[in-house]
Design a protein around this motif. Sequence first.
Motif, PDB file in Angstrom:
ATOM      1  N   PHE A  33       0.839  -1.186   0.000  1.00 12.26           N
ATOM      2  CA  PHE A  33       0.000   0.000   0.000  1.00 12.26           C
ATOM      3  C   PHE A  33       0.881   1.245   0.000  1.00 12.26           C
ATOM      4  CE2 PHE A  33      -2.709  -3.260   1.783  1.00 12.26           C
ATOM      5  CZ  PHE A  33      -3.961  -2.964   1.276  1.00 12.26           C
ATOM      6  N   TYR A  45      -7.892  -9.683   6.074  1.00  7.62           N
ATOM      7  CA  TYR A  45      -8.000  -8.294   5.638  1.00  7.62           C
ATOM      8  C   TYR A  45      -6.815  -7.505   6.197  1.00  7.62           C
ATOM      9  CZ  TYR A  45     -12.873  -9.083   4.253  1.00  7.62           C
ATOM     10  OH  TYR A  45     -14.014  -9.535   3.646  1.00  7.62           O
ATOM     11  N   PHE A 104      -6.457  -4.737   7.686  1.00 12.57           N
ATOM     12  CA  PHE A 104      -7.002  -3.624   8.458  1.00 12.57           C
ATOM     13  C   PHE A 104      -6.538  -3.723   9.905  1.00 12.57           C
ATOM     14  CE2 PHE A 104     -10.845  -4.304   5.515  1.00 12.57           C
ATOM     15  CZ  PHE A 104     -10.298  -3.484   4.532  1.00 12.57           C
ATOM     16  N   LEU A 122      -3.636   0.331   6.685  1.00 12.31           N
ATOM     17  CA  LEU A 122      -3.779  -0.656   5.623  1.00 12.31           C
ATOM     18  C   LEU A 122      -2.401  -1.262   5.404  1.00 12.31           C
ATOM     19  CD1 LEU A 122      -5.974   1.403   3.122  1.00 12.31           C
ATOM     20  CD2 LEU A 122      -6.722  -0.147   4.929  1.00 12.31           C
ATOM     21  N   GLN A 171      -0.491  -5.324   5.139  1.00 16.12           N
ATOM     22  CA  GLN A 171      -0.580  -6.778   5.217  1.00 16.12           C
ATOM     23  C   GLN A 171       0.508  -7.286   6.146  1.00 16.12           C
ATOM     24  OE1 GLN A 171      -1.205  -8.981   1.561  1.00 16.12           O
ATOM     25  NE2 GLN A 171       0.209 -10.547   2.286  1.00 16.12           N
ATOM     26  N   PHE A 228     -11.854  -6.970  -1.037  1.00 11.28           N
ATOM     27  CA  PHE A 228     -11.237  -5.795  -0.422  1.00 11.28           C
ATOM     28  C   PHE A 228     -12.007  -4.539  -0.811  1.00 11.28           C
ATOM     29  CE2 PHE A 228      -8.353  -2.158  -0.733  1.00 11.28           C
ATOM     30  CZ  PHE A 228      -7.885  -2.090   0.575  1.00 11.28           C
ATOM     31  N   MET A 272     -13.915  -1.970   1.668  1.00  6.17           N
ATOM     32  CA  MET A 272     -13.635  -0.538   1.739  1.00  6.17           C
ATOM     33  C   MET A 272     -14.912   0.282   1.598  1.00  6.17           C
ATOM     34  SD  MET A 272     -10.520  -0.095   2.531  1.00  6.17           S
ATOM     35  CE  MET A 272     -10.753   1.676   2.484  1.00  6.17           C
TER      36      MET A 272
END
Length: 225
Positions: A29, A65, A67, A93, A95, A107, A111
Amino acid sequence: MPTPTPLATPDRFVRDQDPAYYGCYRLRFQQVAPCQDDFRALVVVRPDAADELAAAIDALEPQHYPFQLIERRVHAAGWSLDPDGPGTHLLSLEQLADVCFIDMRNFLRAMEWLAPHLEDAHFFVFSTGDGDDRWVDEYRIDVGLVEARRWTAAACERSSVVDLYEALLAERADDLTFRRFVAFTHVELVRGRGWRGSTFAAAHLRRALELDPDHPHAAALLGGR
């Protein structure tokens, strides 16, 4: 100019393991805005919405996820955050697992489910895993709504992602925040690959300084050739 493909939100949780969206991903990200010093994806949670966001995350269908809901002052040291920066709570965000299975359509669906609790944001996500992972998804959250588009890089290389950002910059030349973001990706590419001192590195660092003359590391790295 690259041509994007709109990402359509599925009407239900996807389990078909379509290889175009599903695989052994190492997700990366990069957030354009609001800007972080290292361009990590840290989306500000709306005031007094942290509990609602936590409940919304818990209500998602089971899947890995990326998150993590964090509180800025509580987690500042462990996450290398300015404790006095914007946002009491942040949605990170990232992983944390090295390799996992995740469908990017799910995903997107997630969102859209979480966005009403989040402030405006702009970020990219792409895979650094196995296979023909040339897609780069661009997300914008605007007043609780999500716009997502899929771009395609020329090859399965990090440098191709930077090339894609440069192509997008050609259409966004007046966006100073995006210019600074693209400068960062040039520097990150050099630092991540250990190419310091090479002609290749010098070209990326010079380009970074063209885009952001005040970049805190590009000039130092270029001078250390």
